[in-house]
Write a protein that holds these residues in place. Structure first.
Motif, PDB file in Angstrom:
ATOM      1  N   GLU A 213      51.292  -0.013 -34.987  1.00 19.08           N
ATOM      2  CA  GLU A 213      50.694   0.453 -36.237  1.00 19.08           C
ATOM      3  C   GLU A 213      50.388   1.950 -36.169  1.00 19.08           C
ATOM      4  O   GLU A 213      50.635   2.685 -37.130  1.00 19.08           O
ATOM      5  CB  GLU A 213      49.412  -0.330 -36.525  1.00 19.08           C
ATOM      6  N   CYS A 214      49.856   2.399 -35.040  1.00 24.75           N
ATOM      7  CA  CYS A 214      49.545   3.820 -34.889  1.00 24.75           C
ATOM      8  C   CYS A 214      50.814   4.663 -34.968  1.00 24.75           C
ATOM      9  O   CYS A 214      50.859   5.688 -35.655  1.00 24.75           O
ATOM     10  CB  CYS A 214      48.854   4.075 -33.546  1.00 24.75           C
ATOM     11  N   ALA A 215      51.857   4.218 -34.266  1.00 26.92           N
ATOM     12  CA  ALA A 215      53.101   4.990 -34.233  1.00 26.92           C
ATOM     13  C   ALA A 215      53.782   5.002 -35.590  1.00 26.92           C
ATOM     14  O   ALA A 215      54.267   6.045 -36.045  1.00 26.92           O
ATOM     15  CB  ALA A 215      54.040   4.423 -33.175  1.00 26.92           C
ATOM     16  N   ASP A 216      53.815   3.845 -36.250  1.00 25.36           N
ATOM     17  CA  ASP A 216      54.475   3.769 -37.558  1.00 25.36           C
ATOM     18  C   ASP A 216      53.741   4.603 -38.596  1.00 25.36           C
ATOM     19  O   ASP A 216      54.354   5.120 -39.536  1.00 25.36           O
ATOM     20  CB  ASP A 216      54.548   2.319 -38.034  1.00 25.36           C
ATOM     21  N   GLY A 217      52.448   4.738 -38.429  1.00 21.82           N
ATOM     22  CA  GLY A 217      51.689   5.513 -39.401  1.00 21.82           C
ATOM     23  C   GLY A 217      51.615   6.982 -39.071  1.00 21.82           C
ATOM     24  O   GLY A 217      50.948   7.741 -39.762  1.00 21.82           O
ATOM     25  N   TYR A 218      52.331   7.404 -38.028  1.00 21.61           N
ATOM     26  CA  TYR A 218      52.200   8.789 -37.585  1.00 21.61           C
ATOM     27  C   TYR A 218      53.517   9.539 -37.602  1.00 21.61           C
ATOM     28  O   TYR A 218      53.783  10.369 -36.766  1.00 21.61           O
ATOM     29  CB  TYR A 218      51.607   8.848 -36.174  1.00 21.61           C
ATOM     30  N   GLY A 219      54.360   9.234 -38.591  1.00 17.41           N
ATOM     31  CA  GLY A 219      55.585  10.006 -38.729  1.00 17.41           C
ATOM     32  C   GLY A 219      56.807   9.185 -38.410  1.00 17.41           C
ATOM     33  O   GLY A 219      56.730   8.129 -37.780  1.00 17.41           O
ATOM     34  N   TYR A 220      57.934   9.688 -38.840  1.00 20.68           N
ATOM     35  CA  TYR A 220      59.202   8.993 -38.676  1.00 20.68           C
ATOM     36  C   TYR A 220      60.242   9.934 -38.098  1.00 20.68           C
ATOM     37  O   TYR A 220      60.190  11.148 -38.299  1.00 20.68           O
ATOM     38  CB  TYR A 220      59.691   8.435 -40.019  1.00 20.68           C
ATOM     39  N   THR A 221      61.193   9.332 -37.398  1.00 22.49           N
ATOM     40  CA  THR A 221      62.291  10.118 -36.864  1.00 22.49           C
ATOM     41  C   THR A 221      63.246  10.469 -37.984  1.00 22.49           C
ATOM     42  O   THR A 221      63.165   9.933 -39.087  1.00 22.49           O
ATOM     43  CB  THR A 221      63.041   9.331 -35.782  1.00 22.49           C
TER      44      THR A 221
END
Length: 640
Positions: free
Chosen positions: A259-267
């Protein structure tokens, strides 16, 4: 006239293979006519097999045009077999999609290659995709080639499932270590190939959001970031509550990290940052196209905040924390191994600094660690190679200024790092045990030098040499035997050797250390307590230990700056210690004497000898030879 055969759509249709029309041959061209009739005869002989074959096939001429196709190929491609005639075979199965495939196909058509096989992804008219294995081979004794197409979608799906199982963790369903390193390596290669953004560009645009970076420079920053973390105290959860609860906790942690990673930007490809479980309670978040350390720090903090919230695992309420190592750098010139080594080091720092925190990779701190590792790995061989030298600092009589003794101070003349003082390597030597061998060398060299001074100055009062001894030398070697052997070999009298041990080393001494100290004292060797006053300063043990000298720590002497700025408490403490020591039959040496005012106050208090830059810095043996017999020594600080 009749041309090449074609395949009907239904088994009841006749003939099974019909001919496709081609321009009528010149009646005078008998050779071409005979070749065509031979081809038709061959096709009729094999039409039953061609029609019934479950493998999708087509007969193709040397120009790549379909002469005939069977029902299986028509079904596979979602078209009537008859409609496939006269079409380019390469278009049907996408053989022109890349240069290598197209070249190999043309080689077979031209008779310069015996066989060619490739895998293609085809699009069916109904919208579904399928994987096909395409084989092109010459027909024996014929100018034609046979194209066959096998549907391997099920096999590819099975392979994909197997790969997913191999590349994902069964507990958390996150990518595992193997997939993480594969993605990291690919990201490094991709970023480096496309060219990294310059540091100036990044500094200029650090105020932009991640989404803004997606448009800036086509979304490529040429930088890679990693948050490498593990859970603090996870082993206790497994040990007390069992592995089943531990696995549930890992799965819940994985969910929050995602959840943290998905909410913190995209490649750039549109996917979230890669979250992986590397094993045990270790996780990593890969940030491709990083915008800088600020982005990584924010991500790490969001992870810490998310994990601070308690976990409710089927009624079991648990709270955990994590330590995170954060690394961010340019992809160009970096490798996956280097990045993970840096991340692992930084994670260790986070734990050493108190856990439940994130720590950013520090090149200077890492350089110190690397230097320490380099010293540790070369310390033992350095003794054998003779890379160590001794310098000597005088111990001066505070009454008449005469040199009464010297302290031997070891230096490492390192071929890479230059001349290193003891604080750079003695701790390492004590940890790995090489202090025993090094200490033996120092003791032997110092005693031999002291004896040489005695021989060179027979008319002068001989000076003693003081050598530092680590407590590990007492435990891990036969110090008494070593000292006895060295004194016998060098010819130095025992009373001219002083051994210095720290207060903490002799504090509460019992058993073997106490026996060794007593044996050395009985031998006539003087025992000194170094840096006295920095530990517990338990005065009771002074009466039962075979101690001859107390060396007052320099922190007391520094309080004796001058009459105006003097610390009365320091002077009272030193005066009390000196008086007590004299009543116990001990002599007192003051360390770090730097001014004549300090020396005068120490002399008035009754301190016996002084050591410090007022008299001399540590110097080479030949300089000590010049000082022997000189009284008094200069009372001004030596130049730096």
């Amino acid at each position: 006239m009749s041309g090449s055969p074609e395949v009907p759509m239904h088994p009841s249709a006749e003939p099974a293979i019909t001919e496709c029309h081609s321009p009528a041959p010149d009646p005078d061209d008998g050779t071409e006519l005979r070749d065509l009739r031979d081809d038709l005869s061959d096709l009729r002989d094999h039409q039953a097999a061609f029609r019934a074959a479950r493998l999708a096939m087509a007969l193709v001429d040397r120009d790549g045009i379909v002469l005939a196709a069977n029902d299986a190929l028509g079904s596979l491609l979602g078209a009537d077999a008859d409609a496939l005639r006269r079409q380019a075979a390469a278009d049907l199965v996408d053989l022109a999609a890349d240069g290598r495939t197209w070249h190999a196909y043309r080689e077979v058509l031209g008779g310069r290659r015996s066989r060619f096989r490739c895998t293609r992804r085809l699009k069916h008219p109904d919208g579904r995709s399928l994987w096909a294995e395409v084989t092109v081979a010459p027909v024996p004794d014929s100018p034609r080639v046979l194209l066959s197409v096998a549907d391997i979608s099920d096999r590819r799906e099975l392979q994909a499932r197997l790969r997913h199982l191999q590349m994902h963790d069964p507990v958390t369903r996150l990518p595992n270590r193997t997939l993480f390193f594969e993605r990291l390596t690919a990201a490094l290669e991709s970023a480096a190939a496309e060219g990294p953004a310059s540091d100036e560009d990044l500094r200029e645009h650090t105020h932009l959001s991640y989404q803004s970076y997606e448009s800036y420079g086509h979304g490529r920053t040429g930088r890679i970031g990693i948050c490498y973390l593990d859970l603090d105290g996870f082993k206790a959860v497994n040990d007390t509550l069992g592995h089943r609860v531990g696995d549930r906790l890992l799965a819940a942690v994985a969910g929050r990290l995602t959840e943290c990673a998905d909410g913190y930007g995209y490649t750039r490809s549109g996917g979230g940052h890669l979250v992986a479980r590397l094993g045990g309670d270790e996780f990593a978040i890969l940030v491709e196209d990083s915008t800088g350390t600020e982005q990584l720090a924010d991500l790490a903090q969001s992870v810490l905040t998310a994990l601070q919230e308690p976990f409710d695992l089927s009624g079991q309420r648990l709270s955990v924390s994590a330590s995170i190592g954060v690394v961010e750098r340019r992809a160009h010139g970096s490798t996956a191994t280097q990045l993970m080594q840096a991340a692992d080091t930084t994670l260790y720092w986070a734990k050493a600094d108190g856990k439940a925190r994130w720590t950013l990779f520090d090149p200077e701190r890492n350089a110190h660690r690397m230097t320490r590792q380099a010293l540790s790995s070369t310390l033992r061989p350095a003794v054998e190679r003779g890379e160590f030298v001794l310098e000597y600092q005088p111990l001066v009589d505070l009454v008449d200024g005469a040199v009464r003794g010297v302290e031997a101070l070891v230096r490492w003349d390192h071929p890479q790092f230059g001349l290193l003082t003891p604080n750079r390597f003695v701790g390492i030597a004590e940890e790995d045990g090489s202090i025993v061998e090094l200490g033996r060398w120092v003791l032997h060299t110092a005693c031999r030098q002291a004896r040489q001074w005695q021989k060179d100055h027979p008319g002068d009062r001989p000076i003693f040499v003081s050598v530092n001894v680590a407590v590990r030398q007492v435990w891990d070697s036969d110090l008494v035997a070593d000292v006895a052997g060295i004194l016998a070999e060098t010819g130095l009298a025992p009373h001219l050797l002083q051994l210095e041990l720290t207060e903490s080393a002799v504090m509460g001494s019992a058993g073997r250390p106490l026996q060794a100290l007593q044996a050395l004292s009985d031998m006539g060797v003087r025992i000194a307590i170094d840096d006295f006053g920095t530990g517990y300063s338990n005065l009771a043990y002074l009466s039962r230990l075979p101690v001859s000298v107390l060396k007052l720590d320099g922190s007391f002497v520094r309080g004796f700056q001058d009459e105006e700025h003097a610390n009365p408490a320091d002077e009272l403490i030193v005066e009390a210690l000196v008086g007590l020591s004299h009543r116990l039959g001990l002599t007192v040496t003051a360390e770090c004497v730097e001014t004549s005012g300090q020396a005068a106050r120490l002399r008035r208090i009754g301190c016996d000898t002084g050591q410090g830059w007022l008299y001399s810095r540590p110097v080479a043996p030949d300089r000590i030879a010049e000082l022997i017999g000189v009284a008094p020594l200069p009372v001004q600080p030596q130049p730096a």
